[in-house]
Motif scaffolding. Structure first.
Motif, PDB file in Angstrom:
ATOM      1  N   LEU A  46     -51.897  39.746  -7.155  1.00  0.00           N
ATOM      2  CA  LEU A  46     -52.493  41.043  -6.844  1.00  0.00           C
ATOM      3  C   LEU A  46     -51.913  41.547  -5.529  1.00  0.00           C
ATOM      4  CD1 LEU A  46     -54.654  43.046  -7.861  1.00  0.00           C
ATOM      5  CD2 LEU A  46     -56.280  41.860  -6.387  1.00  0.00           C
ATOM      6  N   LYS A  47     -51.257  42.711  -5.591  1.00  0.00           N
ATOM      7  CA  LYS A  47     -50.642  43.248  -4.374  1.00  0.00           C
ATOM      8  C   LYS A  47     -51.303  44.552  -3.937  1.00  0.00           C
ATOM      9  CE  LYS A  47     -46.279  40.882  -4.745  1.00  0.00           C
ATOM     10  NZ  LYS A  47     -44.834  40.953  -4.863  1.00  0.00           N
ATOM     11  N   GLU A  48     -52.564  44.671  -4.223  1.00  0.00           N
ATOM     12  CA  GLU A  48     -53.325  45.872  -3.851  1.00  0.00           C
ATOM     13  C   GLU A  48     -52.675  47.142  -4.372  1.00  0.00           C
ATOM     14  OE1 GLU A  48     -56.086  44.790  -0.066  1.00  0.00           O
ATOM     15  OE2 GLU A  48     -54.515  46.268   0.168  1.00  0.00           O
ATOM     16  N   VAL A  49     -52.912  48.245  -3.676  1.00  0.00           N
ATOM     17  CA  VAL A  49     -52.393  49.535  -4.134  1.00  0.00           C
ATOM     18  C   VAL A  49     -50.964  49.702  -3.631  1.00  0.00           C
ATOM     19  CG1 VAL A  49     -52.798  52.016  -4.123  1.00  0.00           C
ATOM     20  CG2 VAL A  49     -54.726  50.431  -4.048  1.00  0.00           C
ATOM     21  N   LEU A  50     -50.135  50.261  -4.472  1.00  0.00           N
ATOM     22  CA  LEU A  50     -48.708  50.352  -4.167  1.00  0.00           C
ATOM     23  C   LEU A  50     -48.376  51.625  -3.402  1.00  0.00           C
ATOM     24  CD1 LEU A  50     -46.128  48.630  -5.275  1.00  0.00           C
ATOM     25  CD2 LEU A  50     -45.729  50.738  -6.548  1.00  0.00           C
ATOM     26  N   LEU A  51     -47.548  51.518  -2.376  1.00  0.00           N
ATOM     27  CA  LEU A  51     -46.977  52.694  -1.702  1.00  0.00           C
ATOM     28  C   LEU A  51     -45.562  52.865  -2.231  1.00  0.00           C
ATOM     29  CD1 LEU A  51     -47.068  54.834   0.662  1.00  0.00           C
ATOM     30  CD2 LEU A  51     -45.932  53.084   2.023  1.00  0.00           C
ATOM     31  N   SER A  52     -45.291  53.994  -2.842  1.00  0.00           N
ATOM     32  CA  SER A  52     -43.962  54.178  -3.422  1.00  0.00           C
ATOM     33  C   SER A  52     -43.082  55.010  -2.505  1.00  0.00           C
ATOM     34  CB  SER A  52     -44.079  54.838  -4.797  1.00  0.00           C
ATOM     35  OG  SER A  52     -44.481  56.179  -4.655  1.00  0.00           O
ATOM     36  N   VAL A  53     -41.792  54.704  -2.455  1.00  0.00           N
ATOM     37  CA  VAL A  53     -40.817  55.470  -1.687  1.00  0.00           C
ATOM     38  C   VAL A  53     -39.824  56.068  -2.676  1.00  0.00           C
ATOM     39  CG1 VAL A  53     -39.050  55.391   0.104  1.00  0.00           C
ATOM     40  CG2 VAL A  53     -41.043  53.892   0.271  1.00  0.00           C
ATOM     41  N   ASP A  54     -39.695  57.361  -2.660  1.00  0.00           N
ATOM     42  CA  ASP A  54     -38.719  58.029  -3.526  1.00  0.00           C
ATOM     43  C   ASP A  54     -37.364  57.983  -2.828  1.00  0.00           C
ATOM     44  OD1 ASP A  54     -37.090  59.754  -4.929  1.00  0.00           O
ATOM     45  OD2 ASP A  54     -38.724  61.131  -5.434  1.00  0.00           O
ATOM     46  N   SER A  55     -36.481  57.100  -3.279  1.00  0.00           N
ATOM     47  CA  SER A  55     -35.213  56.881  -2.569  1.00  0.00           C
ATOM     48  C   SER A  55     -34.289  58.089  -2.669  1.00  0.00           C
ATOM     49  CB  SER A  55     -34.516  55.624  -3.099  1.00  0.00           C
ATOM     50  OG  SER A  55     -34.362  55.721  -4.496  1.00  0.00           O
ATOM     51  N   ASP A  56     -34.567  59.005  -3.615  1.00  0.00           N
ATOM     52  CA  ASP A  56     -33.768  60.239  -3.685  1.00  0.00           C
ATOM     53  C   ASP A  56     -34.106  61.176  -2.531  1.00  0.00           C
ATOM     54  OD1 ASP A  56     -32.524  59.394  -5.941  1.00  0.00           O
ATOM     55  OD2 ASP A  56     -33.884  60.449  -7.315  1.00  0.00           O
ATOM     56  N   LYS A  57     -35.355  61.086  -2.042  1.00  0.00           N
ATOM     57  CA  LYS A  57     -35.805  62.016  -0.999  1.00  0.00           C
ATOM     58  C   LYS A  57     -35.754  61.406   0.400  1.00  0.00           C
ATOM     59  CE  LYS A  57     -38.936  64.571  -4.061  1.00  0.00           C
ATOM     60  NZ  LYS A  57     -40.345  64.763  -4.433  1.00  0.00           N
ATOM     61  N   CYS A  58     -35.901  60.088   0.501  1.00  0.00           N
ATOM     62  CA  CYS A  58     -35.960  59.433   1.815  1.00  0.00           C
ATOM     63  C   CYS A  58     -34.610  59.566   2.528  1.00  0.00           C
ATOM     64  CB  CYS A  58     -36.322  57.963   1.646  1.00  0.00           C
ATOM     65  SG  CYS A  58     -36.416  57.078   3.223  1.00  0.00           S
ATOM     66  N   THR A  59     -34.655  59.972   3.802  1.00  0.00           N
ATOM     67  CA  THR A  59     -33.415  60.085   4.583  1.00  0.00           C
ATOM     68  C   THR A  59     -33.279  58.926   5.559  1.00  0.00           C
ATOM     69  OG1 THR A  59     -34.462  61.337   6.369  1.00  0.00           O
ATOM     70  CG2 THR A  59     -33.625  62.603   4.503  1.00  0.00           C
ATOM     71  N   GLY A  60     -34.281  58.055   5.610  1.00  0.00           N
ATOM     72  CA  GLY A  60     -34.256  56.941   6.548  1.00  0.00           C
ATOM     73  C   GLY A  60     -34.526  57.355   7.980  1.00  0.00           C
ATOM     74  N   CYS A  61     -35.204  58.477   8.190  1.00  0.00           N
ATOM     75  CA  CYS A  61     -35.424  58.988   9.554  1.00  0.00           C
ATOM     76  C   CYS A  61     -36.338  58.059  10.359  1.00  0.00           C
ATOM     77  CB  CYS A  61     -36.020  60.399   9.505  1.00  0.00           C
ATOM     78  SG  CYS A  61     -37.751  60.449   8.982  1.00  0.00           S
ATOM     79  N   GLY A  62     -37.186  57.287   9.684  1.00  0.00           N
ATOM     80  CA  GLY A  62     -37.993  56.280  10.364  1.00  0.00           C
ATOM     81  C   GLY A  62     -39.292  56.775  10.967  1.00  0.00           C
ATOM     82  N   ILE A  63     -39.640  58.054  10.790  1.00  0.00           N
ATOM     83  CA  ILE A  63     -40.886  58.569  11.365  1.00  0.00           C
ATOM     84  C   ILE A  63     -42.088  57.799  10.815  1.00  0.00           C
ATOM     85  CG2 ILE A  63     -42.438  60.578  11.403  1.00  0.00           C
ATOM     86  CD1 ILE A  63     -39.976  62.357  11.646  1.00  0.00           C
ATOM     87  N   CYS A  64     -42.100  57.574   9.516  1.00  0.00           N
ATOM     88  CA  CYS A  64     -43.231  56.881   8.896  1.00  0.00           C
ATOM     89  C   CYS A  64     -43.336  55.449   9.429  1.00  0.00           C
ATOM     90  CB  CYS A  64     -43.105  56.893   7.377  1.00  0.00           C
ATOM     91  SG  CYS A  64     -41.581  56.137   6.774  1.00  0.00           S
TER      92      CYS A  64
END
Lengths: 57, 399
Positions: free
Chosen positions: A25-43
């Motif tokens: 069980l890995k709880e609720v998943l946070l998904s990253v859309d790799s098409d949109k992510c620029t790797g800016c690192g703010i999050c």
């Protein structure tokens, strides 16, 4: 075996009956859309617990 | 595929979503609330405090099932642990049990005719001729279509609905607190007070709180400005350090729950409305910029939005122009107060630890009480007599 994330209730009942320790069980998943992510690192900077690492996938 | 056709679709069943649903249902509007989570109210992302007047405005009878603790005062601790106790006349407010409170609000809405779906994630807004005409959602893994004359986004800081409707609700690191909280048991702190700890080491441009819930339980949390968050000095790191360093409150205490979240402390959203569309609550960044409280403002905006939406439905006009009545009313009331409090936040953020220590020394509880209300003229007056060296700084930010 596939998990339908739209239906899974994350209750962990299946984990308790699986004889092969194949489920976790890995709880609720946070998904990253790799098409949109620029790797800016703010999050990653913001995350209160340091759960996000790395740049563009 | 299941289809729904309603007057209003509400995305999110937090305090904003359920109060707007309740107020619409009271006006005989057909309303459907879509909640992503499988349980309304959990996990909480909140310290659960609310002022007495804010709760009274709802017109609900208080219920011991969701009022965890009555609060009579705030105790403010400076970096050197000097204290000032701020006690308003009468009751200050309550610590809620939100997991029950939010279900109770939903129950009120449902009793008045609102419909709810849980485990239902909105995946897109439906647009027709440029106007919002409903939402698409995944409900128990199946796609559903909800047609609505008005869609109200009440889906919190992580709102995707407003963005899909074309309104930028992205928070900036300099206007967004990184929050972390434990609900703990075994906490030793005066039960009828909020405990607030300030200081650049404790919580850079933010604060640590202890909000008692009874039976030694308390929400123990921290908010720091997002751009101060860094490896080794994240919200959780700083809170863990604070707990470790203050056995006076935490010797023998343990967590029974952990919560995280983002807290908007400025309104950067340009507009709350579009054709057939409204935003309320955290999704619209409607949060008090000095203490980060959002429940009261969310419920207040929900009431304004419901009134305007109901009138728009009666008139058969769901245009942005019509719905702007909500935004204009908000700007005149809560919005004006937030702008005043925002100036105070910018002033307080400029204070160093010595300033904070001396202010806690010289300010009376009543002084602080008026300051928290956003009475900035009063702050200038009180600084003039009690801390004149801060006056020019205050003038710069408050006028």
């Amino acid at each position: 075996m596939n998990v339908d994330r739209g239906r899974c209730m994350y209750c962990g009942g299946c984990v308790g009956v699986c004889p092969h320790q194949a489920l976790e069980l890995k709880e609720v998943l946070l998904s990253v859309d790799s098409d949109k992510c620029t790797g800016c690192g703010i999050c990653a900077k913001f995350c209160p617990v340091g759960a996000i690492r790395g740049g563009v996938e | 595929m299941t289809d729904y056709d309603v007057d209003v679709a509400v995305v999110g069943a937090g305090p904003a979503g359920s109060v707007v649903a309740l107020e619409l249902a009271r006006r005989n509007v057909r309303v459907l609330v879509l909640e992503k989570r499988q349980e309304i109210g959990a996990p909480k992302r909140c310290a659960e405090g609310i002022s007495a007047p804010s709760l009274q405005q709802l017109g609900l009878e208080l219920d011991s099932r969701w009022v965890a603790q009555k609060i009579v005062a705030t105790r403010l601790y400076s970096p050197k642990m000097r204290e000032v106790t701020i006690a308003p006349k009468g009751l200050l407010g309550y610590i809620l049990e939100r997991k029950i409170f939010e279900k109770y609000l939903a129950a009120e809405a449902i009793k008045h005719g609102a419909k709810y779906l849980v485990k239902t994630t909105v995946t897109d807004v439906i647009k027709e001729d440029g106007r919002v005409a409903g939402v698409k959602a995944q409900s128990w893994g199946e796609e559903i279509t909800v047609r609505a004359k008005i869609v109200i986004a009440a889906d919190g800081v992580d709102s995707m609905t407003a963005k899909r409707a074309g309104i930028d609700t992205v928070n900036k690191l300099g206007d967004y607190h990184s929050g972390f909280q434990y609900e703990m048991a075994g906490v030793n702190a005066d039960i009828d007070k909020l405990h607030i700890f300030i200081g650049s080491t404790i919580a850079p441009k933010g604060y640590v709180w202890i909000f008692p819930k009874g039976n030694t339980m308390a929400n123990v949390g921290i908010g720091i400005l997002g751009d101060k968050s860094a490896d080794g000095a994240r919200a959780k790191d700083l809170l863990d350090r604070f707990i470790e360093g203050n056995p006076r409150f935490f010797a023998g205490a343990s967590p029974i729950e952990a919560n995280g979240g983002g807290i908007p402390v400025n309104i950067s959203v340009k507009t709350f409305v579009a054709d057939g569309f409204m935003i309320i609550g955290d999704a619209a960044q409607q949060v008090n910029p000095i203490h980060g409280g959002g429940i009261a403002l969310a419920m207040s905006a929900a009431r304004m939005a419901a009134k305007v939406a109901a009138e728009a439905l009666t008139a058969g006009d769901y245009s942005r122009e019509r719905l702007l009545a909500y935004e204009n009313e908000w700007k005149k009331t809560d919005g004006a107060e937030i702008q005043r409090i925002l100036k105070l936040r910018h002033f307080v953020e400029k204070l160093d630890d010595n300033d904070l220590d001396s202010l806690v020394d010289v300010l009376s509880g009543d002084d602080v009480l008026r300051l928290m209300d956003g009475d900035n003229k009063f702050l200038l007056k009180v600084l003039l007599t009690k801390a004149p060296k801060l006056l020019s700084l205050a003038r710069k930010f408050l006028q």
